[in-house]
Scaffold this active site. Structure first.
Site, PDB file in Angstrom:
ATOM      1  N   ALA A  29       0.850  -1.181   0.000  1.00  0.00           N
ATOM      2  CA  ALA A  29       0.000   0.000   0.000  1.00  0.00           C
ATOM      3  C   ALA A  29       0.888   1.233   0.000  1.00  0.00           C
ATOM      4  CB  ALA A  29      -0.894  -0.005   1.239  1.00  0.00           C
ATOM      5  N   TYR A  30       0.289   2.326  -0.403  1.00  0.00           N
ATOM      6  CA  TYR A  30       0.994   3.606  -0.452  1.00  0.00           C
ATOM      7  C   TYR A  30       0.460   4.499   0.647  1.00  0.00           C
ATOM      8  CZ  TYR A  30       3.238   1.848  -4.479  1.00  0.00           C
ATOM      9  OH  TYR A  30       4.010   1.054  -5.285  1.00  0.00           O
ATOM     10  N   ILE A  31       1.383   5.005   1.461  1.00  0.00           N
ATOM     11  CA  ILE A  31       0.957   5.880   2.552  1.00  0.00           C
ATOM     12  C   ILE A  31       1.203   7.343   2.202  1.00  0.00           C
ATOM     13  CG2 ILE A  31       1.062   4.150   4.351  1.00  0.00           C
ATOM     14  CD1 ILE A  31       3.822   5.129   5.096  1.00  0.00           C
ATOM     15  N   SER A  82      -3.352   5.297   1.378  1.00  0.00           N
ATOM     16  CA  SER A  82      -4.159   6.103   0.476  1.00  0.00           C
ATOM     17  C   SER A  82      -4.381   5.240  -0.762  1.00  0.00           C
ATOM     18  CB  SER A  82      -3.387   7.377   0.111  1.00  0.00           C
ATOM     19  OG  SER A  82      -4.081   8.093  -0.865  1.00  0.00           O
ATOM     20  N   ASN A 144       2.995   0.800  -9.657  1.00  0.00           N
ATOM     21  CA  ASN A 144       2.136   0.283  -8.601  1.00  0.00           C
ATOM     22  C   ASN A 144       1.413   1.405  -7.864  1.00  0.00           C
ATOM     23  OD1 ASN A 144       2.351  -2.759  -8.334  1.00  0.00           O
ATOM     24  ND2 ASN A 144       4.495  -2.194  -8.503  1.00  0.00           N
TER      25      ASN A 144
END
Length: 157
Positions: A29-31, A82, A144
């Site tokens: 996941a992307y923070i 996010s 990604n």
């Protein structure tokens, strides 16, 4: 400072499977995702975590910083994400002496398979295995981070 130089391709067929030497499950996941950098967290094989900061792409290269993080910290960071959680299985494939990482996506991205190889220098020659399809190195829709926010590119849904 680490520098990542890589090329990415869509994968066609299963010809790569005979050359698999290892695989692992990844949830990522992307923070944070901005104009100049993105911050990603991964849980790998539900056993450990990895935090990665990637800079802006310039040609085939970008700055990349990676750090191991405790599993519980990685899970907590994923909860702060996010966009979408990306689930995939990564296969290490050796073809013509080169390591290829083949990502088979799961869930809403099922059917998407991307292979990438890292290079020592941008002008390094790459022998393309027969199972590689279209190159997407320069197509930011296949990063990604973009998949997590925008989903699959329209032509591949």
């Amino acid at each position: 400072m680490a520098r990542e130089i890589e090329r990415k391709f869509l994968v066609t067929g299963d010809g790569w499977r005979a050359s698999v030497v290892r695989s692992r499950a990844m949830a990522q996941a992307y923070i944070a995702r901005g104009e100049h950098a993105s911050v990603r967290v991964r849980v790998i094989d539900d056993a450990g975590g990895r935090l990665t900061i990637k800079g802006r792409v310039s040609g085939l290269s970008r700055d990349e910083f990676e750090y191991d993080v405790p599993l519980e910290d990685a899970r907590a960071l994923i909860a702060l994400r996010s966009g979408r959680l990306l689930a995939k299985r990564r296969y290490d494939v050796i073809e013509d002496g080169r390591l290829w990482e083949v990502d088979v996506f799961e869930g809403e991205f099922s059917g998407l398979v991307i292979a990438e190889c890292e290079l020592e220098r941008e002008d390094e020659a790459v022998i393309r295995p027969a199972w590689l399809g279209r190159e997407v190195t320069a197509d930011p829709r296949y990063y990604n981070a973009a998949l997590a926010v925008q989903g699959l590119p329209p032509s591949d849904q």
